[in-house]
Design a protein around this motif. Structure first.
Motif, PDB file in Angstrom:
ATOM      1  N   THR A   1     -11.653 -13.534   3.303  1.00 26.31           N
ATOM      2  CA  THR A   1     -10.259 -13.232   2.952  1.00 26.31           C
ATOM      3  C   THR A   1     -10.143 -12.195   1.839  1.00 26.31           C
ATOM      4  N   GLU A   2     -11.118 -12.149   0.924  1.00 21.00           N
ATOM      5  CA  GLU A   2     -11.029 -11.179  -0.177  1.00 21.00           C
ATOM      6  C   GLU A   2     -11.171  -9.734   0.300  1.00 21.00           C
ATOM      7  N   ASN A   3     -11.706  -9.506   1.498  1.00 21.60           N
ATOM      8  CA  ASN A   3     -11.843  -8.143   2.012  1.00 21.60           C
ATOM      9  C   ASN A   3     -10.493  -7.490   2.294  1.00 21.60           C
ATOM     10  N   PHE A   4      -9.466  -8.283   2.499  1.00 16.44           N
ATOM     11  CA  PHE A   4      -8.166  -7.735   2.884  1.00 16.44           C
ATOM     12  C   PHE A   4      -7.363  -7.202   1.699  1.00 16.44           C
ATOM     13  N   ALA A   5      -7.699  -7.597   0.488  1.00 19.53           N
ATOM     14  CA  ALA A   5      -6.916  -7.237  -0.699  1.00 19.53           C
ATOM     15  C   ALA A   5      -6.845  -5.730  -0.917  1.00 19.53           C
ATOM     16  N   ALA A   6      -7.955  -5.023  -0.777  1.00 18.33           N
ATOM     17  CA  ALA A   6      -7.963  -3.577  -1.017  1.00 18.33           C
ATOM     18  C   ALA A   6      -7.077  -2.854  -0.001  1.00 18.33           C
ATOM     19  N   TYR A   7      -7.116  -3.292   1.254  1.00 13.66           N
ATOM     20  CA  TYR A   7      -6.262  -2.664   2.272  1.00 13.66           C
ATOM     21  C   TYR A   7      -4.794  -2.894   1.933  1.00 13.66           C
ATOM     22  N   ARG A   8      -4.459  -4.131   1.582  1.00 11.77           N
ATOM     23  CA  ARG A   8      -3.068  -4.432   1.218  1.00 11.77           C
ATOM     24  C   ARG A   8      -2.625  -3.580   0.036  1.00 11.77           C
ATOM     25  N   ALA A   9      -3.478  -3.407  -0.955  1.00  7.43           N
ATOM     26  CA  ALA A   9      -3.126  -2.614  -2.134  1.00  7.43           C
ATOM     27  C   ALA A   9      -2.952  -1.140  -1.785  1.00  7.43           C
ATOM     28  N   ASP A  10      -3.875  -0.586  -1.004  1.00  6.26           N
ATOM     29  CA  ASP A  10      -3.820   0.845  -0.683  1.00  6.26           C
ATOM     30  C   ASP A  10      -2.686   1.205   0.261  1.00  6.26           C
ATOM     31  N   PHE A  11      -2.178   0.245   1.024  1.00  7.99           N
ATOM     32  CA  PHE A  11      -1.106   0.526   1.976  1.00  7.99           C
ATOM     33  C   PHE A  11       0.166  -0.262   1.644  1.00  7.99           C
ATOM     34  N   SER A  12       0.329  -0.599   0.394  1.00  5.29           N
ATOM     35  CA  SER A  12       1.498  -1.358  -0.056  1.00  5.29           C
ATOM     36  C   SER A  12       2.704  -0.428  -0.216  1.00  5.29           C
ATOM     37  N   GLU A  13       3.870  -1.034  -0.391  1.00  4.80           N
ATOM     38  CA  GLU A  13       5.076  -0.249  -0.668  1.00  4.80           C
ATOM     39  C   GLU A  13       4.910   0.534  -1.961  1.00  4.80           C
ATOM     40  N   GLN A  14       4.266  -0.090  -2.954  1.00  2.70           N
ATOM     41  CA  GLN A  14       4.062   0.586  -4.229  1.00  2.70           C
ATOM     42  C   GLN A  14       3.157   1.811  -4.066  1.00  2.70           C
ATOM     43  N   ALA A  15       2.094   1.679  -3.283  1.00  7.96           N
ATOM     44  CA  ALA A  15       1.196   2.809  -3.040  1.00  7.96           C
ATOM     45  C   ALA A  15       1.933   3.942  -2.322  1.00  7.96           C
ATOM     46  N   ALA A  16       2.766   3.605  -1.349  1.00  5.53           N
ATOM     47  CA  ALA A  16       3.545   4.623  -0.635  1.00  5.53           C
ATOM     48  C   ALA A  16       4.538   5.292  -1.580  1.00  5.53           C
ATOM     49  N   SER A  17       5.183   4.504  -2.417  1.00  6.93           N
ATOM     50  CA  SER A  17       6.131   5.055  -3.389  1.00  6.93           C
ATOM     51  C   SER A  17       5.430   5.986  -4.369  1.00  6.93           C
ATOM     52  N   ASP A  18       4.286   5.568  -4.868  1.00  7.11           N
ATOM     53  CA  ASP A  18       3.519   6.404  -5.798  1.00  7.11           C
ATOM     54  C   ASP A  18       3.083   7.703  -5.146  1.00  7.11           C
ATOM     55  N   SER A  19       2.645   7.627  -3.896  1.00  3.50           N
ATOM     56  CA  SER A  19       2.203   8.808  -3.161  1.00  3.50           C
ATOM     57  C   SER A  19       3.355   9.783  -2.956  1.00  3.50           C
ATOM     58  N   LEU A  20       4.513   9.259  -2.594  1.00  6.57           N
ATOM     59  CA  LEU A  20       5.684  10.108  -2.402  1.00  6.57           C
ATOM     60  C   LEU A  20       6.105  10.751  -3.719  1.00  6.57           C
ATOM     61  N   GLU A  21       6.087   9.984  -4.793  1.00  5.36           N
ATOM     62  CA  GLU A  21       6.440  10.515  -6.103  1.00  5.36           C
ATOM     63  C   GLU A  21       5.460  11.610  -6.521  1.00  5.36           C
TER      64      GLU A  21
END
Length: 129
Positions: A100-120
């Motif tokens: 289950t811990e393998n999924f955390a990095a994917y969730r973080a990199d493709f989160s709403e916050q990551a998308a918002s930061d990328s757009l900004e």
């Protein structure tokens, strides 16, 4: 053959889900997600669903989804026309699911916050740069 087999441990549903909640309920009930699309060079939301629900996923190798699944360690990627490899990968994931811990990095990199930061960052680069 797969559809006609009607195995007791397999749910096959060839339908469009008009409500995302219905699809999410099926994903939540699943042990492994199968998203080995043919000649699909892009990514679908299935790796994101796998990460969100912490479900191992099997995808086609040689394309974006295979690269992401391999990079984040959230499942396996096999050649899209190798049915024996798909079956072996499904059997492997059934015996040895993704931690289950393998999924955390994917969730973080493709989160709403990551998308918002990328757009900004993009707007800052375009407007300032």
């Amino acid at each position: 053959h797969f559809i006609d087999a009607q195995e007791d441990n397999t749910f096959y549903c060839d339908t469009f889900f008009p409500d995302e909640r219905n699809m999410n309920a099926i994903i939540q009930a699943a042990d492994i997600l199968f998203a080995a699309y043919k000649n699909f060079r892009f990514s679908s939301n299935m790796p994101g669903k796998a990460a969100h629900f912490a479900k191992s996923i099997l995808v086609s190798d040689g394309f974006l989804m295979g690269d992401r699944v391999r990079r984040y360690g959230i499942g396996l990627a096999v050649l899209q026309d190798n049915v024996r490899a798909m079956l072996a990968a499904l059997e492997q994931l059934a015996v040895d699911p993704v931690p289950t811990e393998n999924f955390a990095a994917y969730r973080a990199d493709f989160s709403e916050q990551a998308a918002s930061d990328s757009l900004e960052n993009y707007f800052n680069h375009v407007l300032v740069g």
